[in-house]
Design a protein around this motif. Structure first.
Motif, PDB file in Angstrom:
ATOM      1  N   ASN A 144       0.829  -1.205   0.000  1.00  0.00           N
ATOM      2  CA  ASN A 144       0.000   0.000   0.000  1.00  0.00           C
ATOM      3  C   ASN A 144       0.868   1.260   0.000  1.00  0.00           C
ATOM      4  O   ASN A 144       0.505   2.276  -0.604  1.00  0.00           O
ATOM      5  N   GLY A 145       2.018   1.190   0.670  1.00  0.00           N
ATOM      6  CA  GLY A 145       2.944   2.320   0.634  1.00  0.00           C
ATOM      7  C   GLY A 145       3.480   2.562  -0.763  1.00  0.00           C
ATOM      8  O   GLY A 145       3.597   3.712  -1.217  1.00  0.00           O
ATOM      9  N   VAL A 146       3.809   1.474  -1.475  1.00  0.00           N
ATOM     10  CA  VAL A 146       4.251   1.609  -2.862  1.00  0.00           C
ATOM     11  C   VAL A 146       3.132   2.182  -3.719  1.00  0.00           C
ATOM     12  O   VAL A 146       3.359   3.056  -4.571  1.00  0.00           O
ATOM     13  N   ASN A 169       2.159   7.856 -15.211  1.00  0.00           N
ATOM     14  CA  ASN A 169       0.749   7.486 -15.173  1.00  0.00           C
ATOM     15  C   ASN A 169       0.492   6.110 -14.567  1.00  0.00           C
ATOM     16  O   ASN A 169      -0.658   5.761 -14.304  1.00  0.00           O
ATOM     17  N   LEU A 170       1.532   5.323 -14.375  1.00  0.00           N
ATOM     18  CA  LEU A 170       1.361   3.994 -13.801  1.00  0.00           C
ATOM     19  C   LEU A 170       0.743   4.073 -12.409  1.00  0.00           C
ATOM     20  O   LEU A 170       1.140   4.911 -11.595  1.00  0.00           O
ATOM     21  N   ARG A 171      -0.223   3.187 -12.145  1.00  0.00           N
ATOM     22  CA  ARG A 171      -0.769   3.035 -10.795  1.00  0.00           C
ATOM     23  C   ARG A 171      -0.382   1.649 -10.302  1.00  0.00           C
ATOM     24  O   ARG A 171      -1.121   0.677 -10.439  1.00  0.00           O
ATOM     25  N   ALA A 172       0.828   1.577  -9.751  1.00  0.00           N
ATOM     26  CA  ALA A 172       1.353   0.305  -9.254  1.00  0.00           C
ATOM     27  C   ALA A 172       0.605  -0.123  -7.998  1.00  0.00           C
ATOM     28  O   ALA A 172       0.186   0.720  -7.192  1.00  0.00           O
ATOM     29  N   CYS A 173       0.426  -1.416  -7.848  1.00  0.00           N
ATOM     30  CA  CYS A 173      -0.233  -1.982  -6.661  1.00  0.00           C
ATOM     31  C   CYS A 173      -1.625  -1.391  -6.451  1.00  0.00           C
ATOM     32  O   CYS A 173      -2.064  -1.217  -5.307  1.00  0.00           O
ATOM     33  N   ALA A 174      -2.312  -1.090  -7.547  1.00  0.00           N
ATOM     34  CA  ALA A 174      -3.693  -0.614  -7.438  1.00  0.00           C
ATOM     35  C   ALA A 174      -4.571  -1.669  -6.788  1.00  0.00           C
ATOM     36  O   ALA A 174      -5.599  -1.355  -6.182  1.00  0.00           O
ATOM     37  N   GLY A 175      -4.177  -2.912  -6.934  1.00  0.00           N
ATOM     38  CA  GLY A 175      -4.794  -4.019  -6.215  1.00  0.00           C
ATOM     39  C   GLY A 175      -3.727  -4.767  -5.444  1.00  0.00           C
ATOM     40  O   GLY A 175      -2.586  -4.877  -5.898  1.00  0.00           O
ATOM     41  N   ILE A 176      -4.098  -5.255  -4.258  1.00  0.00           N
ATOM     42  CA  ILE A 176      -3.162  -5.993  -3.417  1.00  0.00           C
ATOM     43  C   ILE A 176      -3.778  -7.341  -3.065  1.00  0.00           C
ATOM     44  O   ILE A 176      -4.871  -7.407  -2.500  1.00  0.00           O
ATOM     45  N   VAL A 177      -3.082  -8.401  -3.432  1.00  0.00           N
ATOM     46  CA  VAL A 177      -3.467  -9.765  -3.057  1.00  0.00           C
ATOM     47  C   VAL A 177      -2.402 -10.253  -2.088  1.00  0.00           C
ATOM     48  O   VAL A 177      -1.273 -10.534  -2.484  1.00  0.00           O
ATOM     49  N   SER A 178      -2.744 -10.315  -0.835  1.00  0.00           N
ATOM     50  CA  SER A 178      -1.766 -10.679   0.188  1.00  0.00           C
ATOM     51  C   SER A 178      -2.065 -12.088   0.705  1.00  0.00           C
ATOM     52  O   SER A 178      -2.348 -12.990  -0.075  1.00  0.00           O
ATOM     53  N   ASP A 206     -10.244  -8.761   8.282  1.00  0.00           N
ATOM     54  CA  ASP A 206     -10.669  -7.389   8.591  1.00  0.00           C
ATOM     55  C   ASP A 206      -9.465  -6.470   8.781  1.00  0.00           C
ATOM     56  O   ASP A 206      -9.476  -5.315   8.350  1.00  0.00           O
ATOM     57  N   ALA A 207      -8.402  -6.991   9.402  1.00  0.00           N
ATOM     58  CA  ALA A 207      -7.187  -6.195   9.578  1.00  0.00           C
ATOM     59  C   ALA A 207      -6.508  -5.926   8.233  1.00  0.00           C
ATOM     60  O   ALA A 207      -5.976  -4.828   7.997  1.00  0.00           O
ATOM     61  N   GLN A 208      -6.541  -6.906   7.341  1.00  0.00           N
ATOM     62  CA  GLN A 208      -5.960  -6.712   6.011  1.00  0.00           C
ATOM     63  C   GLN A 208      -6.744  -5.659   5.230  1.00  0.00           C
ATOM     64  O   GLN A 208      -6.164  -4.808   4.549  1.00  0.00           O
ATOM     65  N   ILE A 209      -8.056  -5.733   5.320  1.00  0.00           N
ATOM     66  CA  ILE A 209      -8.887  -4.745   4.621  1.00  0.00           C
ATOM     67  C   ILE A 209      -8.567  -3.337   5.114  1.00  0.00           C
ATOM     68  O   ILE A 209      -8.433  -2.394   4.318  1.00  0.00           O
ATOM     69  N   ALA A 210      -8.434  -3.181   6.426  1.00  0.00           N
ATOM     70  CA  ALA A 210      -8.123  -1.862   6.995  1.00  0.00           C
ATOM     71  C   ALA A 210      -6.754  -1.373   6.538  1.00  0.00           C
ATOM     72  O   ALA A 210      -6.573  -0.189   6.226  1.00  0.00           O
ATOM     73  N   ALA A 211      -5.780  -2.273   6.494  1.00  0.00           N
ATOM     74  CA  ALA A 211      -4.420  -1.888   6.105  1.00  0.00           C
ATOM     75  C   ALA A 211      -4.317  -1.535   4.630  1.00  0.00           C
ATOM     76  O   ALA A 211      -3.448  -0.762   4.222  1.00  0.00           O
ATOM     77  N   GLY A 212      -5.211  -2.095   3.812  1.00  0.00           N
ATOM     78  CA  GLY A 212      -5.111  -1.908   2.368  1.00  0.00           C
ATOM     79  C   GLY A 212      -5.674  -0.607   1.852  1.00  0.00           C
ATOM     80  O   GLY A 212      -5.465  -0.268   0.682  1.00  0.00           O
ATOM     81  N   ASN A 213      -6.395   0.137   2.678  1.00  0.00           N
ATOM     82  CA  ASN A 213      -6.909   1.442   2.268  1.00  0.00           C
ATOM     83  C   ASN A 213      -7.685   1.367   0.947  1.00  0.00           C
ATOM     84  O   ASN A 213      -7.531   2.202   0.056  1.00  0.00           O
ATOM     85  N   GLY A 214      -8.511   0.329   0.830  1.00  0.00           N
ATOM     86  CA  GLY A 214      -9.310   0.156  -0.375  1.00  0.00           C
ATOM     87  C   GLY A 214      -8.642  -0.650  -1.461  1.00  0.00           C
ATOM     88  O   GLY A 214      -9.283  -1.004  -2.463  1.00  0.00           O
ATOM     89  N   ALA A 252      -9.117  -5.727 -14.374  1.00  0.00           N
ATOM     90  CA  ALA A 252      -9.731  -4.582 -13.698  1.00  0.00           C
ATOM     91  C   ALA A 252     -11.079  -4.965 -13.109  1.00  0.00           C
ATOM     92  O   ALA A 252     -11.440  -4.510 -12.011  1.00  0.00           O
ATOM     93  N   ARG A 253     -11.840  -5.818 -13.813  1.00  0.00           N
ATOM     94  CA  ARG A 253     -13.164  -6.211 -13.320  1.00  0.00           C
ATOM     95  C   ARG A 253     -13.060  -7.174 -12.134  1.00  0.00           C
ATOM     96  O   ARG A 253     -13.714  -6.967 -11.115  1.00  0.00           O
ATOM     97  N   ILE A 254     -12.248  -8.183 -12.245  1.00  0.00           N
ATOM     98  CA  ILE A 254     -12.161  -9.209 -11.205  1.00  0.00           C
ATOM     99  C   ILE A 254     -11.588  -8.629  -9.920  1.00  0.00           C
ATOM    100  O   ILE A 254     -12.067  -8.928  -8.811  1.00  0.00           O
ATOM    101  N   TYR A 255     -10.581  -7.782 -10.045  1.00  0.00           N
ATOM    102  CA  TYR A 255      -9.955  -7.193  -8.850  1.00  0.00           C
ATOM    103  C   TYR A 255     -10.557  -5.848  -8.459  1.00  0.00           C
ATOM    104  O   TYR A 255     -10.065  -5.217  -7.508  1.00  0.00           O
ATOM    105  N   LYS A 256     -11.596  -5.419  -9.179  1.00  0.00           N
ATOM    106  CA  LYS A 256     -12.312  -4.194  -8.838  1.00  0.00           C
ATOM    107  C   LYS A 256     -11.345  -3.021  -8.663  1.00  0.00           C
ATOM    108  O   LYS A 256     -11.311  -2.349  -7.630  1.00  0.00           O
ATOM    109  N   LEU A 257     -10.576  -2.775  -9.712  1.00  0.00           N
ATOM    110  CA  LEU A 257      -9.560  -1.735  -9.656  1.00  0.00           C
ATOM    111  C   LEU A 257     -10.145  -0.382 -10.027  1.00  0.00           C
ATOM    112  O   LEU A 257     -10.883  -0.262 -11.014  1.00  0.00           O
ATOM    113  N   ALA A 258      -9.778   0.619  -9.281  1.00  0.00           N
ATOM    114  CA  ALA A 258     -10.184   1.995  -9.567  1.00  0.00           C
ATOM    115  C   ALA A 258      -9.043   2.658 -10.337  1.00  0.00           C
ATOM    116  O   ALA A 258      -8.109   3.211  -9.753  1.00  0.00           O
ATOM    117  N   LEU A 259      -9.109   2.603 -11.655  1.00  0.00           N
ATOM    118  CA  LEU A 259      -8.051   3.150 -12.495  1.00  0.00           C
ATOM    119  C   LEU A 259      -8.616   4.287 -13.332  1.00  0.00           C
ATOM    120  O   LEU A 259      -9.739   4.196 -13.818  1.00  0.00           O
TER     121      LEU A 259
END
Length: 346
Positions: free
Chosen positions: A93-95, A106-115, A130-138, A339-346
């Motif tokens: 999320n920091g990256v 224009n790159l949006r790196a790590c727009a989705g995070i699969v941990s 729930d902790a992962q969701i909170a840490a991921g900031n969306g 983008a659809r499966i990971y619900k990416l906001a790009l």
């Protein structure tokens, strides 16, 4: 082209000098690409961090977003063991925040995070989700719990050393149910003889997207060496059965790993995209024919696949394979499905 198992351990780290011996201008440079599978890590002799990803993505292709995938990176050193995996999401999320600043293009790196969350905790996994969701900031979209196992002692089992038939374990499935409750995705990484397990999992959780990594993990080394036609036939039969489950999608890539089918990494120079495309085409086209473009997505699997080719060359190979596809089909394969499966906001 298969190699004995004991010889594969020496080729896990990319050789930057070797990779750069072959470079190519990007084909279809305006085609938007979402890379749905890459890692970031700091390991002895094998660092791959944000600046390395930037260098790879700036090779002429229009990489608009990426998905970071579980690799046991930057886990917390302290705290409850089950929560240490949160460190990986915080790191990614920091990256993502750095990339979202626009300072790097224009790159949006790590727009989705699969941990990762250890599903063997059963219902208790819910608190970790729930902790992962909170840490991921969306940006936290789901997990990968590697279950690759084979009875052949020459096969490297997954990093977390799973038992056989892990996905059939009732406690593990209780953990999966916690994922399903939160509408998160599951990345499956296992080997082709295990694919029936994923069909069962998809049937048990039909409302959950299961993303099959690396075209299902075909094995071609150790006891599978010299049995490539047999393996491909078994793999295709299993993939055809999987394709009947509409909640399964497949990542097209990972074929550059040291899995025994290809040994380009042993050559004096890397392959060009035309040769790479011809090598990968049977696996990729069979998968697309079975699942359709709306359930397939090209992936880099970098830096793991960097032992075989450069980033730009790999995407050229994918573009060669799909050269005859329509614009809408290309959109799905290179960005839309991811983008659809990971619900990416790009």
């Amino acid at each position: 082209m298969a190699q004995p198992a004991e010889s594969l351990g020496n080729v896990m780290n990319p050789n930057p000098e070797w990779v750069t011996k072959v470079s190519e201008p990007a084909l279809e440079p305006d085609l938007p690409i979402v890379d749905p599978h890459h890692h970031l890590w700091q390991r002895a002799g094998n660092d791959y961090l944000f600046h390395d990803l930037l260098a790879d993505t700036q090779t002429g292709h229009n990489i608009v977003g990426t998905v970071f995938v579980d690799c046991h990176s930057m886990y917390r050193k302290d705290g409850p063991a089950e929560l240490r995996c949160i460190g990986e999401t915080e790191f990614a999320n920091g990256v993502a925040a750095m990339s979202a600043s626009g300072l790097y293009g224009n790159l949006r790196a790590c727009a989705g995070i699969v941990s990762h969350v250890d599903l063997r905790r059963g219902e208790k996994a819910g608190d970790v989700f729930d902790a992962q969701i909170a840490a991921g900031n969306g940006r936290f979209k789901g997990i990968r719990h590697q279950t690759g196992w084979d009875a052949d002692p020459g096969i490297r089992n997954s990093r977390n050393d799973p038992p056989p038939e892990q996905t059939r374990d009732l406690t593990w499935r209780e953990g999966f149910r916690e994922l399903a409750k939160r509408d998160l995705t599951f990345d499956a990484w296992l080997y082709h003889p295990q694919l029936a397990e994923i069909a069962e999992l998809a049937d048990a959780f039909p409302g959950t997207h299961i993303v099959l990594d690396h075209v299902g993990g075909p094995l071609g080394y150790a006891g599978y060496a010299g049995r490539h036609d047999e393996v491909r036939a078994a793999w295709r039969k299993s993939m055809a059965e999987l394709s009947r489950r509409q909640n399964i999608v497949v990542k097209l890539g990972g074929l550059g790993m040291a899995m025994g089918f290809f040994d380009f990494y042993r050559r004096p120079t890397p392959p060009g995209s035309a040769e790479l495309a011809e090598a990968y085409r049977p696996w990729v086209e069979t998968t697309i024919d079975l699942f359709g473009v709306d359930r397939c997505m090209y992936e880099s699997n970098f830096p793991v696949d960097k032992i075989t080719s450069g980033y730009g060359v790999l995407w050229n190979a994918f573009k060669r394979i799909s050269a005859g596809a329509s614009p809408s089909e290309k959109k799905a394969l290179f960005s839309g499905t991811a983008a659809r499966i990971y619900k990416l906001a790009l």
